[in-house]
Motif scaffolding. Structure first.
Motif, PDB file in Angstrom:
ATOM      1  N   VAL A   1       0.826  -1.212   0.000  1.00  0.00           N
ATOM      2  CA  VAL A   1       0.000   0.000   0.000  1.00  0.00           C
ATOM      3  C   VAL A   1       0.860   1.261   0.000  1.00  0.00           C
ATOM      4  O   VAL A   1       0.461   2.298  -0.539  1.00  0.00           O
ATOM      5  CB  VAL A   1      -0.968  -0.008   1.205  1.00  0.00           C
ATOM      6  N   GLU A   2       2.070   1.179   0.569  1.00  0.00           N
ATOM      7  CA  GLU A   2       2.974   2.312   0.551  1.00  0.00           C
ATOM      8  C   GLU A   2       3.947   2.253  -0.628  1.00  0.00           C
ATOM      9  O   GLU A   2       4.422   3.286  -1.097  1.00  0.00           O
ATOM     10  CB  GLU A   2       3.763   2.395   1.871  1.00  0.00           C
ATOM     11  N   ARG A   3       4.242   1.059  -1.102  1.00  0.00           N
ATOM     12  CA  ARG A   3       5.169   0.929  -2.228  1.00  0.00           C
ATOM     13  C   ARG A   3       4.480   1.195  -3.562  1.00  0.00           C
ATOM     14  O   ARG A   3       5.009   1.912  -4.426  1.00  0.00           O
ATOM     15  CB  ARG A   3       5.772  -0.483  -2.230  1.00  0.00           C
ATOM     16  N   PHE A   4       3.299   0.614  -3.777  1.00  0.00           N
ATOM     17  CA  PHE A   4       2.612   0.726  -5.066  1.00  0.00           C
ATOM     18  C   PHE A   4       1.416   1.683  -5.025  1.00  0.00           C
ATOM     19  O   PHE A   4       0.972   2.156  -6.072  1.00  0.00           O
ATOM     20  CB  PHE A   4       2.150  -0.649  -5.549  1.00  0.00           C
ATOM     21  N   GLY A   5       0.885   1.925  -3.849  1.00  0.00           N
ATOM     22  CA  GLY A   5      -0.217   2.881  -3.730  1.00  0.00           C
ATOM     23  C   GLY A   5      -1.576   2.219  -3.578  1.00  0.00           C
ATOM     24  O   GLY A   5      -1.767   1.037  -3.886  1.00  0.00           O
ATOM     25  N   ARG A   6      -2.524   3.004  -3.103  1.00  0.00           N
ATOM     26  CA  ARG A   6      -3.892   2.498  -2.844  1.00  0.00           C
ATOM     27  C   ARG A   6      -4.589   2.110  -4.145  1.00  0.00           C
ATOM     28  O   ARG A   6      -5.173   1.034  -4.262  1.00  0.00           O
ATOM     29  CB  ARG A   6      -4.732   3.562  -2.148  1.00  0.00           C
ATOM     30  N   ARG A   7      -4.562   3.013  -5.094  1.00  0.00           N
ATOM     31  CA  ARG A   7      -5.261   2.802  -6.368  1.00  0.00           C
ATOM     32  C   ARG A   7      -4.759   1.553  -7.080  1.00  0.00           C
ATOM     33  O   ARG A   7      -5.557   0.736  -7.556  1.00  0.00           O
ATOM     34  CB  ARG A   7      -5.059   4.044  -7.240  1.00  0.00           C
ATOM     35  N   THR A   8      -3.453   1.373  -7.118  1.00  0.00           N
ATOM     36  CA  THR A   8      -2.865   0.235  -7.840  1.00  0.00           C
ATOM     37  C   THR A   8      -3.286  -1.094  -7.247  1.00  0.00           C
ATOM     38  O   THR A   8      -3.698  -2.011  -7.973  1.00  0.00           O
ATOM     39  CB  THR A   8      -1.329   0.349  -7.841  1.00  0.00           C
ATOM     40  N   ILE A   9      -3.197  -1.226  -5.931  1.00  0.00           N
ATOM     41  CA  ILE A   9      -3.523  -2.529  -5.339  1.00  0.00           C
ATOM     42  C   ILE A   9      -5.015  -2.822  -5.442  1.00  0.00           C
ATOM     43  O   ILE A   9      -5.411  -4.001  -5.553  1.00  0.00           O
ATOM     44  CB  ILE A   9      -3.040  -2.645  -3.876  1.00  0.00           C
ATOM     45  N   LEU A  10      -5.856  -1.793  -5.445  1.00  0.00           N
ATOM     46  CA  LEU A  10      -7.289  -2.034  -5.595  1.00  0.00           C
ATOM     47  C   LEU A  10      -7.629  -2.499  -7.007  1.00  0.00           C
ATOM     48  O   LEU A  10      -8.493  -3.366  -7.195  1.00  0.00           O
ATOM     49  CB  LEU A  10      -8.073  -0.773  -5.235  1.00  0.00           C
TER      50      LEU A  10
ATOM     51  N   GLY B   1      -7.494  -1.776   1.818  1.00  0.00           N
ATOM     52  CA  GLY B   1      -7.475  -0.619   0.925  1.00  0.00           C
ATOM     53  C   GLY B   1      -8.704   0.261   1.038  1.00  0.00           C
ATOM     54  O   GLY B   1      -8.596   1.493   1.034  1.00  0.00           O
ATOM     55  N   ALA B   2      -9.874  -0.340   1.123  1.00  0.00           N
ATOM     56  CA  ALA B   2     -11.107   0.446   1.205  1.00  0.00           C
ATOM     57  C   ALA B   2     -11.147   1.275   2.484  1.00  0.00           C
ATOM     58  O   ALA B   2     -11.573   2.443   2.477  1.00  0.00           O
ATOM     59  CB  ALA B   2     -12.322  -0.475   1.129  1.00  0.00           C
ATOM     60  N   TRP B   3     -10.693   0.692   3.604  1.00  0.00           N
ATOM     61  CA  TRP B   3     -10.687   1.429   4.868  1.00  0.00           C
ATOM     62  C   TRP B   3      -9.678   2.572   4.835  1.00  0.00           C
ATOM     63  O   TRP B   3      -9.923   3.655   5.376  1.00  0.00           O
ATOM     64  CB  TRP B   3     -10.367   0.482   6.024  1.00  0.00           C
ATOM     65  N   ILE B   4      -8.517   2.328   4.215  1.00  0.00           N
ATOM     66  CA  ILE B   4      -7.491   3.370   4.142  1.00  0.00           C
ATOM     67  C   ILE B   4      -8.005   4.583   3.371  1.00  0.00           C
ATOM     68  O   ILE B   4      -7.878   5.730   3.822  1.00  0.00           O
ATOM     69  CB  ILE B   4      -6.214   2.821   3.474  1.00  0.00           C
ATOM     70  N   VAL B   5      -8.601   4.341   2.219  1.00  0.00           N
ATOM     71  CA  VAL B   5      -9.010   5.440   1.348  1.00  0.00           C
ATOM     72  C   VAL B   5     -10.119   6.282   1.979  1.00  0.00           C
ATOM     73  O   VAL B   5     -10.086   7.520   1.914  1.00  0.00           O
ATOM     74  CB  VAL B   5      -9.441   4.912  -0.036  1.00  0.00           C
ATOM     75  N   ILE B   6     -11.100   5.657   2.616  1.00  0.00           N
ATOM     76  CA  ILE B   6     -12.191   6.460   3.177  1.00  0.00           C
ATOM     77  C   ILE B   6     -11.710   7.346   4.321  1.00  0.00           C
ATOM     78  O   ILE B   6     -12.311   8.374   4.622  1.00  0.00           O
ATOM     79  CB  ILE B   6     -13.392   5.610   3.639  1.00  0.00           C
ATOM     80  N   GLY B   7     -10.622   6.949   4.979  1.00  0.00           N
ATOM     81  CA  GLY B   7     -10.089   7.780   6.046  1.00  0.00           C
ATOM     82  C   GLY B   7      -9.296   8.972   5.545  1.00  0.00           C
ATOM     83  O   GLY B   7      -8.936   9.853   6.332  1.00  0.00           O
TER      84      GLY B   7
END
Length: 544
Positions: free
Chosen positions: A352-361, A424-430
């Motif tokens: 999540v920190e290396r590739f990003g939220r959008r990419t892993i989703l 990922g979903a929890w990270i983004v909404i925060g």
């Protein structure tokens, strides 16, 4: 009452480029907050095994019953989610009134009351009424916790590791689910009420530990800033970052938080309760500054997480696998699924920190889509949908290797979910909501999660039970189609928020589209935007 005025303190460096180093104290404080995920996961998971316990079934349905009816199964499983839906919405308001950490503590107390009521199941004639009432009340507590812990963690974590630490919340959810599976597995053969009372009782401990621990943690500095208590915010931030109160690092970070709050307050009217909620729905879908756009993003993201079908596995895998007749110990298979869930989630700490939220989703949705369709195809061609009958009339799958292949792809699906969409979903909404509406935006998003959780829990028994839809493996085509929707949704809708402070996320969403968001870099601080200083400033409240 003394008049309040603002004074300005100039930091000696650029607040946009310098931030406090992350100390072990900061890690531990932020990590403990994620402990709330344990009772979220435990409470969501233990009912899967308890619903298959013969003692529980007889207590609810009668001494001759061998399974819960579709309606009772749907009610018992889904009622928790109904409670959490309303708990999340109420929690958003309480987080504005009494603070983030005190809202979570209050939620723990409500949760413990619900656990006590569930423990009374079997003492009277109305076992179903007690378990339903207890799970409904416990659901309110879980709703408070699930919405506000994410909010609290997002606001206190350093930006460099915010994604990984919030992913720790999802990891704790999986730990809770694993613990529930272990407890259910250990008690399934008991011939007394301990078969279901022991799994229920253990929930009390999780809420107690979280409530006591939070007493010693600082309140969110962003909550203090919103309330105009800047000195308290500075003290809280110093504790969270493990730095002296007069550190330039603390001064710089607080500068940006204060300036962002001033900027957001100037464009988002939140003078009253109605105004605050109304502000979540202002603006147009094409307007980059629109709050409505962010609210739809948060609520639809949580909807998509539920649409993946993951809770079908964790709520109903036991009766589903039992119905194949091909598995000797379905409780063990469910335990293995949970172990894979736990083992795969820490992958997200790095990705999540290396590739990003959008990419892993995006990649996670694609992997889940492939697995769900493969499970469905195997089932309708050579697997579970083709059965033969034993002398006692029991239907058994006629191709055991095919059923094993289905189980393997379900396991791979769980791994994809746990390492991508789970955290990922929890990270983004925060991260996506501006401070004036953040608590209510996160609450709405979490409520969406629980609303769809409830809907899926209610309808699934009618889709797969033999006396209802009896879809068998065909149900995986539904989940596969929804994972396809999640894949398309991820590509076109989800922005990249990696490596940005919450204040920088605000600016990024104003200036980019989701597909260009990963290239955005901050070029100016909010302090410079608001004209409070050349390189930023901290506003201190003083009595006159």
């Amino acid at each position: 009452m003394p008049e309040r005025r603002a004074s300005v303190v100039e930091p000696s460096f650029d607040a946009s480029r310098i931030e406090a180093p992350v100390t072990w104290k900061a890690y531990l404080i932020c990590a403990f907050a994620s402990f709330g995920g344990i009772f979220f996961g435990y409470d969501s998971s233990y009912i899967n095994g308890v619903s298959g316990s013969s003692m529980f079934i007889k207590m609810v349905e009668g001494p001759e019953a061998t399974a819960l009816t579709s309606s009772n199964s749907s009610l018992v499983v889904s009622i928790l989610s109904a409670g959490t839906f309303f708990g999340a919405l109420i929690g958003g308001d309480m987080a504005e009134w009494i603070g983030r950490k005190w809202t979570v503590i209050f939620g723990c107390m409500i949760y413990m009351v619900g656990v006590v009521i569930q423990m009374c199941t079997g003492l009277g004639d109305d076992a179903l009424g007690l378990i339903v009432a207890g799970r409904l009340i416990a659901g309110f507590g879980v709703g408070f916790e699930s919405a506000i812990v994410i909010l609290y963690m997002s606001e206190i974590c350093p930006k460099k590791i915010r994604g990984a630490l919030v992913a720790g919340y999802q990891f704790c959810i999986t730990i809770g689910m694993l613990t529930a599976s272990c407890v259910v597995y250990a008690t399934e053969n008991r011939s007394d009420t301990g078969a279901y009372r022991i799994p229920i009782a253990i929930q009390f401990a999780w809420a107690l530990v979280l409530a006591i621990g939070l007493f010693f943690l600082p309140e969110s500095p962003r909550y203090y800033v919103k309330k105009g208590r800047v000195e308290d915010a500075a003290d809280s931030l110093a504790r969270l970052r493990g730095q002296p109160r007069d550190s330039a690092f603390i001064d710089a970070e607080l500068t940006e938080i204060v300036a962002n709050e001033q900027y957001e307050r100037s464009i988002i009217p939140t003078s009253g309760w109605v105004s605050s909620w109304y502000s979540c729905f202002t603006g147009g879908l094409r307007d980059q500054k629109s709050n409505l756009r962010r609210t739809i993003l948060g609520t639809s993201l949580q909807m998509m997480q539920q649409w993946t079908g993951v809770n079908f596995i964790f709520y109903y895998s036991t009766p589903f696998l039992q119905s194949t007749g091909a598995i000797d110990n379905v409780f063990l298979i469910s335990l293995i699924f949970t172990l894979i869930n736990v083992g795969s989630t820490p992958i997200s700490f790095y990705t999540v920190e290396r590739f990003g939220r959008r990419t892993i989703l995006i990649y996670g949705a694609f992997g889940m889509m492939v697995c769900q369709f493969l499970v469905g195809i195997i089932g309708v061609t050579v697997g579970f949908n083709h059965t033969y009958s034993l002398p006692d009339g029991t239907s058994v799958a006629n191709n055991i290797p095919a059923v094993n292949a289905q189980i393997a792809f379900i396991a791979i699906f769980i791994s994809f979910f746990a390492s991508t969409w789970g955290p990922g979903a929890w990270i983004v909404i925060g991260e996506i909501f501006p401070l004036p509406i953040r608590s209510r935006g996160v609450a709405l998003s979490t409520a969406s999660n629980w609303l769809w959780n409830t809907i899926i829990a209610v309808i699934t028994p009618y889709m797969v039970n033999k006396d209802q839809g009896d879809l068998k493996s065909s149900v995986f085509f539904i989940w596969g189609g929804l994972c396809t929707a999640a894949f398309v949704y991820s590509y076109f809708i989800i922005p990249e928020t990696k490596g940005l402070s919450l204040e920088q996320v605000d600016k990024m969403m104003e200036e980019t589209t989701p597909r260009t968001s990963a290239k955005w870099k901050p070029t100016v601080t909010f302090a410079e935007t608001m004209g409070t200083g050349k390189k930023g400033s901290v506003v201190h409240e003083e009595g006159v």
